[in-house]
Scaffold this active site. Structure first.
Site, PDB file in Angstrom:
ATOM      1  N   CYS A 240      -1.510   0.924   7.348  1.00  0.00           N
ATOM      2  CA  CYS A 240      -2.953   0.630   7.437  1.00  0.00           C
ATOM      3  C   CYS A 240      -3.326  -0.610   6.623  1.00  0.00           C
ATOM      4  O   CYS A 240      -3.474  -1.701   7.169  1.00  0.00           O
ATOM      5  CB  CYS A 240      -3.793   1.833   6.979  1.00  0.00           C
ATOM      6  SG  CYS A 240      -3.569   3.315   7.994  1.00  0.00           S
ATOM      7  N   ARG A 241      -3.482  -0.478   5.307  1.00  0.00           N
ATOM      8  CA  ARG A 241      -4.056  -1.552   4.495  1.00  0.00           C
ATOM      9  C   ARG A 241      -3.154  -2.787   4.360  1.00  0.00           C
ATOM     10  O   ARG A 241      -3.612  -3.920   4.587  1.00  0.00           O
ATOM     11  CB  ARG A 241      -4.422  -1.019   3.095  1.00  0.00           C
ATOM     12  CG  ARG A 241      -5.560  -0.030   3.112  1.00  0.00           C
ATOM     13  CD  ARG A 241      -5.659   0.743   1.814  1.00  0.00           C
ATOM     14  NE  ARG A 241      -4.526   1.644   1.620  1.00  0.00           N
ATOM     15  CZ  ARG A 241      -4.313   2.382   0.535  1.00  0.00           C
ATOM     16  NH1 ARG A 241      -5.165   2.307  -0.469  1.00  0.00           N
ATOM     17  NH2 ARG A 241      -3.274   3.190   0.460  1.00  0.00           N
ATOM     18  N   SER A 242      -1.897  -2.587   3.944  1.00  0.00           N
ATOM     19  CA  SER A 242      -1.087  -3.785   3.651  1.00  0.00           C
ATOM     20  C   SER A 242      -0.693  -4.593   4.895  1.00  0.00           C
ATOM     21  O   SER A 242      -0.730  -5.837   4.833  1.00  0.00           O
ATOM     22  CB  SER A 242       0.130  -3.456   2.775  1.00  0.00           C
ATOM     23  OG  SER A 242       1.013  -2.594   3.417  1.00  0.00           O
TER      24      SER A 242
ATOM     25  N   ASN B  83       2.201   1.543   4.378  1.00  0.00           N
ATOM     26  CA  ASN B  83       2.501   0.283   5.086  1.00  0.00           C
ATOM     27  C   ASN B  83       2.196   0.376   6.582  1.00  0.00           C
ATOM     28  O   ASN B  83       2.852  -0.263   7.409  1.00  0.00           O
ATOM     29  CB  ASN B  83       3.963  -0.148   4.867  1.00  0.00           C
ATOM     30  CG  ASN B  83       4.264  -1.588   5.298  1.00  0.00           C
ATOM     31  OD1 ASN B  83       5.368  -1.891   5.752  1.00  0.00           O
ATOM     32  ND2 ASN B  83       3.322  -2.477   5.171  1.00  0.00           N
TER      33      ASN B  83
ATOM     34  N   ASP C 210      -8.226   4.140   0.759  1.00  0.00           N
ATOM     35  CA  ASP C 210      -7.233   4.566   1.745  1.00  0.00           C
ATOM     36  C   ASP C 210      -7.972   5.122   2.973  1.00  0.00           C
ATOM     37  O   ASP C 210      -8.688   6.112   2.860  1.00  0.00           O
ATOM     38  CB  ASP C 210      -6.360   5.650   1.098  1.00  0.00           C
ATOM     39  CG  ASP C 210      -5.239   6.099   2.015  1.00  0.00           C
ATOM     40  OD1 ASP C 210      -5.286   5.775   3.217  1.00  0.00           O
ATOM     41  OD2 ASP C 210      -4.322   6.772   1.524  1.00  0.00           O
TER      42      ASP C 210
ATOM     43  N   CYS D  41       0.867  -1.183   0.000  1.00  0.00           N
ATOM     44  CA  CYS D  41       0.000   0.000   0.000  1.00  0.00           C
ATOM     45  C   CYS D  41       0.903   1.232   0.000  1.00  0.00           C
ATOM     46  O   CYS D  41       2.093   1.124  -0.317  1.00  0.00           O
ATOM     47  CB  CYS D  41      -0.979  -0.010   1.177  1.00  0.00           C
ATOM     48  SG  CYS D  41      -0.201   0.023   2.800  1.00  0.00           S
TER      49      CYS D  41
HETATM   50  P1  4NP Z   1      -1.832   2.920   3.978  1.00  0.00           P
HETATM   51  O1  4NP Z   1      -2.469   4.309   4.511  1.00  0.00           O
HETATM   52  O2  4NP Z   1      -1.251   3.219   2.628  1.00  0.00           O
HETATM   53  O3  4NP Z   1      -2.991   1.993   3.899  1.00  0.00           O
HETATM   54  O4  4NP Z   1      -0.790   2.508   5.002  1.00  0.00           O
HETATM   55  C1  4NP Z   1      -1.759   5.490   4.607  1.00  0.00           C
HETATM   56  C2  4NP Z   1      -0.910   5.700   5.673  1.00  0.00           C
HETATM   57  C3  4NP Z   1      -0.218   6.901   5.785  1.00  0.00           C
HETATM   58  C4  4NP Z   1      -0.381   7.865   4.815  1.00  0.00           C
HETATM   59  C5  4NP Z   1      -1.223   7.650   3.743  1.00  0.00           C
HETATM   60  C6  4NP Z   1      -1.908   6.447   3.627  1.00  0.00           C
HETATM   61  N1  4NP Z   1       0.304   9.112   4.936  1.00  0.00           N
HETATM   62  O5  4NP Z   1       0.081  10.000   4.120  1.00  0.00           O
HETATM   63  O6  4NP Z   1       1.173   9.242   5.831  1.00  0.00           O
END
Ligand code: 4NP
Length: 195
Positions: free
Chosen positions: A37-39, A35, A151, A32
């Site tokens: 939240c989703r993955s 790294n 997201d 993702c």
């Molecule tokens: P992820 O979510 O891609 O599912 O881990 C996010 C985590 C952090 C950020 C964006 C998306 N950020 O902008 O820091």
């Protein structure tokens, strides 16, 4: 010599042609943006479902992010909280996707189209044999054409529940696919032994 052949036959000795082994996806990497939240959630759900089926030893599973912003970080507390609510424990430290991941994993699954585009660019920097890059939701039986796992970073708790539900059913369907693929490959590769 004849006796050994007989024993082989009696045990129905199955040899697997080396060329067919490479078609089985056994090393899976979820990707993702951050790294956190989703993955890492996909990784934890996938591992738990493998454990429930008793096949965790057959797979290598990891997750990583496109961005370098959360290298060394623990998953987002909202992700951890929601996963715990569903009895899923996330144990992961953030890391970034690197070209050699495409050599070390058979199947690389991205959470959205933007991740896919970025991962394609990272893949171009890897040489030699590379794993396949696909979108996670191509395995979602209820995607109805939606390609992205949304997201949840800027959203609320509902967003975290939504991604849990998407990833949970998609991981089940992915494991069904992988296990069926393995059975097909083993069947194709059976070389009958004869006396
Ligand atoms: P992820 O979510 O891609 O599912 O881990 C996010 C985590 C952090 C950020 C964006 C998306 N950020 O902008 O820091």
């Amino acid at each position: 010599k004849l006796f050994i052949k007989y024993v082989e036959k009696a045990q129905f000795c199955v040899r697997i042609a080396p060329s067919t082994r490479s078609f089985m996806y056994k090393k899976i990497l979820f990707v993702c943006l951050g790294n956190i939240c989703r993955s890492p959630l996909a990784e934890a759900i996938f591992k738990k479902q493998l454990e429930i089926r008793g096949i965790q030893d057959q797979y290598t599973v990891d997750s990583c992010g496109i961005s370098n912003q959360h290298i060394g970080d623990r998953p987002d507390p909202r992700t951890i909280r929601n996963a715990r609510h569903h009895d899923v424990e996330i144990i992961h430290i953030g890391r970034q996707l690197i070209p050699s991941d495409f050599n070390n994993f058979d199947l690389i699954l991205t959470m959205d189209r933007s991740n896919f585009q970025n991962a394609t660019e990272v893949s171009a920097r890897a040489s030699g044999k590379k794993g396949d890059l696909k979108m996670m939701r191509s395995f979602d039986p209820e995607s109805l054409g939606t390609q992205d796992v949304p997201d949840p970073w800027y959203g609320n708790e509902e967003g975290f529940e939504e991604i849990f539900q998407i990833l949970s059913r998609t991981c089940e369907s992915l494991i069904d696919f992988l296990e069926k693929q393995q059975q097909t490959e083993v069947k194709k590769a059976r070389i009958p032994t004869s006396l």
